[in-house]
Design an enzyme around this catalytic site. Structure first.
Site, short mmCIF file in Angstrom:
data_model
loop_
_atom_site.label_atom_id
_atom_site.label_comp_id
_atom_site.label_asym_id
_atom_site.label_seq_id
_atom_site.Cartn_x
_atom_site.Cartn_y
_atom_site.Cartn_z
N HIS A 269 0.76 -1.25 0.08
CA HIS A 269 0.02 0.04 0.11
C HIS A 269 0.97 1.28 0.07
O HIS A 269 0.86 2.14 0.85
CB HIS A 269 -0.78 0.02 1.34
N GLU B 203 13.96 7.09 -15.54
CA GLU B 203 14.05 5.64 -15.70
C GLU B 203 13.00 4.62 -15.54
O GLU B 203 13.07 3.46 -15.81
CB GLU B 203 14.93 5.37 -14.55
O1 2HA Z 1 -5.39 -6.49 0.64
O2 2HA Z 1 -3.14 -5.95 1.98
O3 2HA Z 1 -4.79 -7.65 4.79
C1 2HA Z 1 -5.32 -6.77 2.04
C2 2HA Z 1 -3.96 -6.74 2.45
C3 2HA Z 1 -3.57 -7.41 3.73
ZN ZN Z 2 -4.04 -4.61 0.57
#
Ligand code: 2HA
Ligand code: ZN
Length: 272
Positions: free
Chosen positions: A143, A171
């Site tokens: 994330h 790059e």
């Molecule tokens: O997408 O990133 O909980 C779910 C995660 C892990």
């Molecule tokens: Zn996730």
């Protein structure tokens, strides 16, 4: 049997989880990794005979192409932050059997845990990437803040999203000439998002999950980490400049020069 905690594949996995946590890409239980291992490597560290397996876990999907294959994978609900302190709790080594419908636990998840909730997206992505690139071994999800932020303010078409990232750092086109594919928001942890992700993996090694995160695939942990790192850097530049008057960019003509210099081919139709 050698000590699995000293296996190069395990050490690299622990280091990568720690590094990703330190990059801020894997808050709480966010993110997951799966690594395809060779039977010969696994057999040095764990008993691979079927009659010694004491836990089998249904996967809820089929993946015939992965039958008999071994994966080191992060656990559901587990924190990347903690992998280095208790790898045997937070990681597991599984073998898929029955056409992918069942996973045999060979090592790890010692607290009774199981593989990541995103196991369908991981396994289906492995199957898709292996048909395009037989050397593919890693699928990684996380994330990263800037890529996520970008999906709130940028058009989500894969071509336009890719072109913006390419324009943010010289790059980028060299590191991911196949670009990034972008999925709209979908419910995570489902077979449906797994199928959609795998389909996108046929044409690119990076797949953005809008308002959620990113998937990367590659031949080893270093390469896959580097791929996401490069895309995230580009997204960071974008988020620094998107609200400012744009005076310069990297032109398509310059991108063609990069193609020639580095021997890469940009995705068909993505450059003028
Ligand atoms: O997408 O990133 O909980 C779910 C995660 C892990
Ligand atoms: Zn996730």
């Amino acid at each position: 049997m050698k000590n699995i905690l000293e296996a190069p594949f395990l050490i690299e996995m622990v280091r990568t989880c720690t590094n990703m946590y330190q990059h801020g890409w894997d808050e709480r239980n966010g993110g997951n990794i799966s690594v395809l291992l060779n039977e010969a490597d696994v057999a040095e560290y764990v008993d691979v005979r079927a009659d010694t397996v004491d836990r089998v876990i249904p996967t809820g999907f089929e993946a015939p192409a992965l039958d008999g294959k071994y994966f080191l994978v992060t656990g559901t609900g587990k924190y990347f932050k903690n992998v280095q302190y208790a790898p045997e709790v937070n990681l597991g080594l599984v073998r898929l059997i029955n056409g992918g419908k069942v996973a045999q636990l060979l090592w790890g998840f010692t607290d009774g845990g199981k593989f990541t909730s995103e196991f369908p997206a991981h396994m289906m992505s492995h199957a898709a990437r292996l048909t395009v690139d037989p050397e593919n071994r890693v699928v990684m999800h996380c994330h990263p803040a800037n890529l996520l932020a970008m999906t709130y303010v940028h058009d989500l078409g894969s071509r336009v999203f890719t072109r913006t990232l390419w324009q943010m750092c010289t790059e980028c086109i060299v590191v991911f000439p196949d670009g990034v594919n972008v999925l709209p928001w979908m419910l995570c942890g489902t077979n449906e998002i797994g199928i959609a992700t795998a389909e996108q993996m046929n044409t690119a090694r990076l797949v953005v999950w809008s308002q959620h995160g990113i998937y990367g695939a590659g031949k080893d942990l270093d390469e896959t980490f580097g791929l996401i790192e490069t895309a995230e850097k580009a997204a960071e530049i974008y988020m620094k400049i998107a609200h400012l008057p744009l005076k310069n960019t990297i032109t398509d003509e310059q991108m063609h020069l990069l193609e020639g210099r580095f021997g890469v081919r940009a995705r068909e139709g993505y450059l003028e």
